[in-house]
Design a protein around this motif. Structure first.
Motif, PDB file in Angstrom:
ATOM      1  N   PHE A 111     -24.265  45.400  21.988  1.00  0.00           N
ATOM      2  CA  PHE A 111     -24.423  46.457  22.992  1.00  0.00           C
ATOM      3  C   PHE A 111     -23.547  46.205  24.219  1.00  0.00           C
ATOM      4  CE2 PHE A 111     -26.702  48.776  26.406  1.00  0.00           C
ATOM      5  CZ  PHE A 111     -26.635  50.044  25.848  1.00  0.00           C
ATOM      6  N   LEU A 112     -23.116  44.967  24.415  1.00  0.00           N
ATOM      7  CA  LEU A 112     -22.222  44.669  25.534  1.00  0.00           C
ATOM      8  C   LEU A 112     -20.895  45.402  25.405  1.00  0.00           C
ATOM      9  CD1 LEU A 112     -22.855  40.813  25.868  1.00  0.00           C
ATOM     10  CD2 LEU A 112     -23.858  42.658  27.231  1.00  0.00           C
ATOM     11  N   GLY A 113     -20.548  45.826  24.193  1.00  0.00           N
ATOM     12  CA  GLY A 113     -19.306  46.562  23.971  1.00  0.00           C
ATOM     13  C   GLY A 113     -19.504  48.045  23.760  1.00  0.00           C
ATOM     14  N   VAL A 114     -20.596  48.594  24.264  1.00  0.00           N
ATOM     15  CA  VAL A 114     -20.882  50.006  24.040  1.00  0.00           C
ATOM     16  C   VAL A 114     -19.834  50.895  24.704  1.00  0.00           C
ATOM     17  CG1 VAL A 114     -22.376  50.221  26.089  1.00  0.00           C
ATOM     18  CG2 VAL A 114     -22.691  51.766  24.133  1.00  0.00           C
ATOM     19  N   GLU A 115     -19.456  51.957  24.005  1.00  0.00           N
ATOM     20  CA  GLU A 115     -18.580  53.004  24.529  1.00  0.00           C
ATOM     21  C   GLU A 115     -19.331  54.323  24.422  1.00  0.00           C
ATOM     22  OE1 GLU A 115     -15.692  52.711  25.937  1.00  0.00           O
ATOM     23  OE2 GLU A 115     -15.308  50.578  25.534  1.00  0.00           O
ATOM     24  N   LEU A 116     -19.187  55.162  25.445  1.00  0.00           N
ATOM     25  CA  LEU A 116     -19.911  56.424  25.480  1.00  0.00           C
ATOM     26  C   LEU A 116     -18.949  57.594  25.351  1.00  0.00           C
ATOM     27  CD1 LEU A 116     -22.430  55.653  28.383  1.00  0.00           C
ATOM     28  CD2 LEU A 116     -22.781  55.398  25.916  1.00  0.00           C
ATOM     29  N   GLY A 117     -19.351  58.612  24.612  1.00  0.00           N
ATOM     30  CA  GLY A 117     -18.525  59.796  24.433  1.00  0.00           C
ATOM     31  C   GLY A 117     -19.374  61.038  24.270  1.00  0.00           C
ATOM     32  N   PHE A 118     -18.710  62.164  24.024  1.00  0.00           N
ATOM     33  CA  PHE A 118     -19.378  63.440  23.799  1.00  0.00           C
ATOM     34  C   PHE A 118     -19.368  63.755  22.307  1.00  0.00           C
ATOM     35  CE2 PHE A 118     -19.214  66.191  27.907  1.00  0.00           C
ATOM     36  CZ  PHE A 118     -20.175  65.363  28.460  1.00  0.00           C
ATOM     37  N   PRO A 119     -20.347  64.494  21.838  1.00  0.00           N
ATOM     38  CA  PRO A 119     -20.294  64.939  20.433  1.00  0.00           C
ATOM     39  C   PRO A 119     -19.177  65.961  20.242  1.00  0.00           C
ATOM     40  CG  PRO A 119     -22.131  65.970  21.578  1.00  0.00           C
ATOM     41  CD  PRO A 119     -21.564  64.963  22.525  1.00  0.00           C
ATOM     42  N   ASP A 120     -18.510  65.880  19.113  1.00  0.00           N
ATOM     43  CA  ASP A 120     -17.510  66.881  18.762  1.00  0.00           C
ATOM     44  C   ASP A 120     -17.716  67.278  17.305  1.00  0.00           C
ATOM     45  OD1 ASP A 120     -16.455  64.778  17.291  1.00  0.00           O
ATOM     46  OD2 ASP A 120     -14.813  64.388  18.672  1.00  0.00           O
ATOM     47  N   ASP A 121     -16.709  67.813  16.671  1.00  0.00           N
ATOM     48  CA  ASP A 121     -16.864  68.298  15.299  1.00  0.00           C
ATOM     49  C   ASP A 121     -17.275  67.201  14.324  1.00  0.00           C
ATOM     50  OD1 ASP A 121     -14.028  67.340  13.849  1.00  0.00           O
ATOM     51  OD2 ASP A 121     -13.873  67.701  15.998  1.00  0.00           O
ATOM     52  N   ARG A 122     -16.986  65.934  14.667  1.00  0.00           N
ATOM     53  CA  ARG A 122     -17.269  64.844  13.740  1.00  0.00           C
ATOM     54  C   ARG A 122     -18.742  64.493  13.654  1.00  0.00           C
ATOM     55  NH1 ARG A 122     -12.737  60.981  16.223  1.00  0.00           N
ATOM     56  NH2 ARG A 122     -13.503  62.109  18.053  1.00  0.00           N
ATOM     57  N   VAL A 123     -19.590  65.126  14.466  1.00  0.00           N
ATOM     58  CA  VAL A 123     -21.031  64.929  14.281  1.00  0.00           C
ATOM     59  C   VAL A 123     -21.522  65.670  13.040  1.00  0.00           C
ATOM     60  CG1 VAL A 123     -21.366  64.690  16.771  1.00  0.00           C
ATOM     61  CG2 VAL A 123     -21.788  66.912  15.698  1.00  0.00           C
ATOM     62  N   LEU A 124     -20.734  66.649  12.568  1.00  0.00           N
ATOM     63  CA  LEU A 124     -21.087  67.381  11.354  1.00  0.00           C
ATOM     64  C   LEU A 124     -20.678  66.564  10.124  1.00  0.00           C
ATOM     65  CD1 LEU A 124     -19.922  70.940  12.407  1.00  0.00           C
ATOM     66  CD2 LEU A 124     -22.271  70.287  11.853  1.00  0.00           C
ATOM     67  N   PRO A 125     -21.321  66.815   8.997  1.00  0.00           N
ATOM     68  CA  PRO A 125     -20.964  66.067   7.784  1.00  0.00           C
ATOM     69  C   PRO A 125     -19.601  66.505   7.263  1.00  0.00           C
ATOM     70  CG  PRO A 125     -22.550  67.776   7.265  1.00  0.00           C
ATOM     71  CD  PRO A 125     -22.434  67.752   8.759  1.00  0.00           C
ATOM     72  N   PRO A 126     -18.903  65.627   6.534  1.00  0.00           N
ATOM     73  CA  PRO A 126     -17.642  66.023   5.907  1.00  0.00           C
ATOM     74  C   PRO A 126     -17.854  67.239   5.011  1.00  0.00           C
ATOM     75  CG  PRO A 126     -17.946  63.642   5.776  1.00  0.00           C
ATOM     76  CD  PRO A 126     -19.241  64.214   6.295  1.00  0.00           C
ATOM     77  N   GLY A 127     -16.913  68.156   5.065  1.00  0.00           N
ATOM     78  CA  GLY A 127     -17.020  69.375   4.281  1.00  0.00           C
ATOM     79  C   GLY A 127     -17.494  70.568   5.067  1.00  0.00           C
ATOM     80  N   ALA A 128     -18.084  70.340   6.256  1.00  0.00           N
ATOM     81  CA  ALA A 128     -18.490  71.460   7.098  1.00  0.00           C
ATOM     82  C   ALA A 128     -17.248  72.251   7.513  1.00  0.00           C
ATOM     83  CB  ALA A 128     -19.247  70.949   8.328  1.00  0.00           C
ATOM     84  N   GLU A 129     -17.346  73.568   7.493  1.00  0.00           N
ATOM     85  CA  GLU A 129     -16.166  74.415   7.705  1.00  0.00           C
ATOM     86  C   GLU A 129     -15.484  74.137   9.037  1.00  0.00           C
ATOM     87  OE1 GLU A 129     -14.994  79.156   8.244  1.00  0.00           O
ATOM     88  OE2 GLU A 129     -17.038  78.584   7.709  1.00  0.00           O
ATOM     89  N   THR A 130     -16.256  74.145  10.129  1.00  0.00           N
ATOM     90  CA  THR A 130     -15.633  73.979  11.438  1.00  0.00           C
ATOM     91  C   THR A 130     -15.098  72.565  11.627  1.00  0.00           C
ATOM     92  OG1 THR A 130     -17.819  73.468  12.405  1.00  0.00           O
ATOM     93  CG2 THR A 130     -17.061  75.757  12.511  1.00  0.00           C
ATOM     94  N   ARG A 131     -15.724  71.594  10.964  1.00  0.00           N
ATOM     95  CA  ARG A 131     -15.182  70.233  11.039  1.00  0.00           C
ATOM     96  C   ARG A 131     -13.839  70.151  10.322  1.00  0.00           C
ATOM     97  NH1 ARG A 131     -17.642  64.206   9.666  1.00  0.00           N
ATOM     98  NH2 ARG A 131     -15.587  63.291   9.324  1.00  0.00           N
TER      99      ARG A 131
END
Length: 756
Positions: free
Chosen positions: A391-411
């Motif tokens: 956890f000492l190396g945690v990086e924070l970001g925003f959700p983007d298209d990659r939160v969807l599973p592979p194969g999702a159209e918009t991803r």
């Protein structure tokens, strides 16, 4: 002659049919009014509304009625070239058709921007149409979803194929996925939970009771969220949380209440007396436990993120309803059932009466630990700290298209944009410049400002009211939407990046844009990269207050419950220690990408900015939940015997099976959401909470708690004299000497003094 009034039994015992009927009516009403709550909830909520980026977004929306394009149409040429005349004609026709629609405030494309290079793929076979819908975030998401359905598998006169992407389209698909995942998780979790409850209770009737209380809590919370959504934004992701926590807490509390009721029956009490005694012991424990969980969730209200606040709204509501269900509705059902609570028995678990000495497996574990408290506590502590190192190396970001599973159209569309295009059209920065006349006296200044911004590293193009700029050069074309970029006294520029917006490079671009000398004061920079930078800063700024609030409220609640100074401090320290392993594992797995193929997610090198604090707060609250279960029974034994060692062993023996069963059951609920979840950060939530619960139940409660209580001895229950007097006057007693009071359903009224 004075008499001691008899103890009046709870309303649930005196009017069980009334309570049961009210609960049923409440369930039906809540289901009718809150059943479609998902239609009132919003996506997103990860940005800080008090930040500069949010202020920029508000100005763009209110003053210019627009913003950066957030829907991207990917046009793929059938013959391999988007510059073919027939493809260009079809692309222009599509752009003009979209621009003519009333709900579209901005529509442009590769073909209407003089074949701007950033809008064409490196191979030349794909090009982009960019648009933005009118309305707030929810309306834009709905319209993006409708456009996805309209254009699904559609071609343009046989010369090109169109697919839909962009952040509004992405989160429209995320919303649909979350709703379908919720149904699937319930289908998986409920049968598994029922089977485990039957095994634990040995009775089908007993096993159904926690599920009934869980259903009441969940449906009631849906109605609460429907009402709250009428006042403020509530995230759709709170639905999964409501179901998981509502079912989990209902199981925890119902297990405790039903188990105590069966113990009282085993002691020879009739059902009404057994229920009354249960409410006055286990019921009080449930109330205090609910207070500790709710007090942790209150800390989420400190943050400005709608995402976190939504979990606070849902969590506090579902905790309150689970407590009411366990101490009001469930006792009424138990009175009506009587001894039939054990009906439809599949096995007969051993039930011992309160106060009866037992020396089962949990008793033996506690005694083993207390014989060697120092080495066992040292090893457990070191293991948990070691697991928390990532956890000492945690990086924070925003959700983007990659939160969807592979194969999702918009991803799939977003992945093409990421790999085949030089710019990130869906993630433009919005630079708001007030107090300027961009089309009049200040046109030259705005042109120079846009020209300088277009030369920054990480910038693909700048669109302004005075034109489009690439690499310091103005494109020889008039922007179709130039009129929407300026008013008589303000303007805004769209800075399109060529770096990944949700990344360190994107944050650096924000810093560089903000560092450029602007032609006016009060410039605001917004957009996805700016929202990420500002949200991380907002999280850091408010984190100390949230942690302090959790610590203070937890200390006060536990002190009022147990009258001890050491016990709250010990509980807070051990819970923090148990969370290190969970947070470390989340970084090791979900940030660094280990087991991503097996678990079905895509690691992006960062955790969603709000998830660590959400996991921390909820896991801390549930840890305190189990802490109260254990300590209340230890305190009962301490009050009865005064034995610092025996009370710990008996308390663990009495609660070990219940806490373990509750932990396994709630882990099944959370892991069901983790396994069935397709959205990666909700999958992280499910698996993270599963690990937190199991570590707390099987490591902290079985090793660290008895070890530290053995080392503290009688000091476990110590408090300075002033605080002791305060507790005696204002505190709550977790254990009451029930045998001192006569319990009756309707105690007689005491005669009034004749002198009154």
């Amino acid at each position: 002659m004075s008499t001691t009034p008899a103890t009046r039994s709870p309303l649930s015992v005196r009017r069980p049919w009334l309570i049961a009927l009210l609960a049923l009516v409440g369930f039906v009403v809540a289901g009718a009014l809150g059943g479609d709550v998902q239609d009132s909830l919003v996506s997103g909520g990860f940005d800080d509304p008090g930040s500069e980026s949010s202020a920029a977004a508000a100005v763009v929306a209110d003053t210019f009625d627009g913003g950066a394009p957030d829907v991207v149409l990917l046009v793929t040429a059938a013959d391999g070239s988007v510059d073919a005349p027939e493809v260009a004609a079809a692309g222009v026709a599509l752009t003009e058709d979209l621009a003519s629609r009333g709900e579209v405030v901005q529509a442009t494309s590769y073909w209407t921007l003089a074949s701007a290079p950033p809008l064409r793929s490196t191979d030349g076979d794909r090009a982009l149409v960019l648009l933005r819908f009118a309305g707030d975030e929810s309306e834009r998401l709905d319209r993006a979803g409708e456009l996805r359905e309209e254009l699904h598998e559609r071609d343009l006169d046989g010369v090109a194929e169109v697919t839909v992407g962009g952040m509004s389209a992405v989160f429209s698909e995320v919303n649909e996925t979350v709703e379908s995942d919720l149904v699937l998780a319930e289908v998986v979790a409920l049968p598994l939970t029922l089977i485990l409850l039957i095994i634990i209770f040995g009775s089908v009737v007993s096993a159904m009771l926690p599920l009934a209380i869980g259903g009441l809590s969940i449906v009631g919370t849906f109605l609460a969220l429907e009402l709250i959504a009428g006042l403020t934004d509530v995230s759709i992701f709170a639905l999964n949380f409501t179901t998981a926590l509502g079912l989990g807490l209902a199981i925890d509390y119902a297990l405790l209440v039903v188990n105590r009721y069966r113990e009282e029956l085993a002691a020879g009490h009739d059902p009404t007396t057994a229920v009354t005694r249960t409410v006055r012991t286990a019921g009080r424990t449930v109330v205090f436990s609910g207070l500790t969980v709710a007090s942790s969730l209150v800390a989420l209200l400190v943050f400005q993120f709608a995402f976190l606040k939504s979990f606070a709204y849902a969590g506090i509501a579902v905790v309150g309803l689970a407590v009411v269900g366990a101490v009001v509705v469930l006792p009424a059902i138990l009175v009506l059932l009587g001894h039939r609570v054990n009906a439809l028995t599949v096995r007969r678990p051993k039930v011992t009466a309160p106060g009866e000495e037992t020396d089962g497996v949990w008793h033996r574990i506690a005694m083993t630990v207390m014989r060697r408290p120092v080495p066992i506590a040292t090893v457990s502590t070191l293991v948990l700290l070691l697991l928390g190192v990532p956890f000492l190396g945690v990086e924070l970001g925003f959700p983007d298209d990659r939160v969807l599973p592979p194969g999702a159209e918009t991803r799939e569309v977003s992945q093409v944009l990421r790999t085949e295009f030089d710019s990130r059209e869906q993630s433009a920065l919005s630079v708001v410049v007030p107090d300027v006349d961009a089309r009049g006296t200040d046109a030259a200044a705005i042109s120079g400002y846009a020209q300088e911004l277009s030369t920054l590293d990480g910038v693909a193009r700048v669109d302004a009211a005075v034109g489009s700029f690439i690499g310091g050069v103005r494109l020889p074309v008039e922007l179709p939407f130039a009129a929407t970029l300026a008013t008589s006294d303000a303007t805004y520029l769209q800075v399109v990046p060529d770096v990944e917006p949700i990344s360190a490079a994107g944050e650096q671009l924000v810093a560089d844009v903000r560092a450029v000398d602007a032609p006016a004061d009060g410039v605001l920079v917004g957009g996805p990269s700016a929202e990420l930078a500002d949200s991380k800063q907002g999280l850091v700024d408010r984190l100390p207050l949230a942690l302090a609030l959790i610590a203070v409220i937890t200390f006060v609640v536990l002190f009022l419950s147990f009258g001890s100074v050491l016990m709250p401090i010990k509980a807070i320290v051990l819970n923090l220690l148990s969370l290190t392993a969970t947070l470390g594992a989340m970084v090791w797995v979900f940030q660094d990408g280990r087991f991503q193929d097996a678990l079905g997610f895509t690691a992006t090198g960062a955790l969603t900015v709000t998830m660590p604090i959400l996991l921390f707060v909820l896991a801390f609250g549930l840890s305190m939940d189990y802490e109260v279960f254990l300590l209340s029974r230890i305190k009962e034994e301490w009050d009865r015997t005064g034995d610092p060692i025996g009370s710990v062993a008996q308390g663990l023996e009495r609660t070990g099976r219940i806490v373990t069963a509750a932990a396994v059951l709630i882990a099944v609920v959370f892991v069901s959401f983790g396994i069935t979840g397709s959205v990666s950060f909700m999958k992280l939530f499910g698996f993270g909470m599963t690990l937190a619960v199991l570590v707390d139940a099987f490591v902290v409660r079985t090793t660290l708690v008895p070890a530290f209580m053995r080392l503290a001895g009688g000091a476990n229950w110590w408090a300075p004299a002033p605080l002791r007097r305060f507790h005696d006057r204002f505190g709550f007693s977790e254990h009451v000497d029930l045998d001192d009071d006569e319990i009756v359903l309707n105690p007689p009224r005491q005669p009034m003094d004749a002198t009154l």
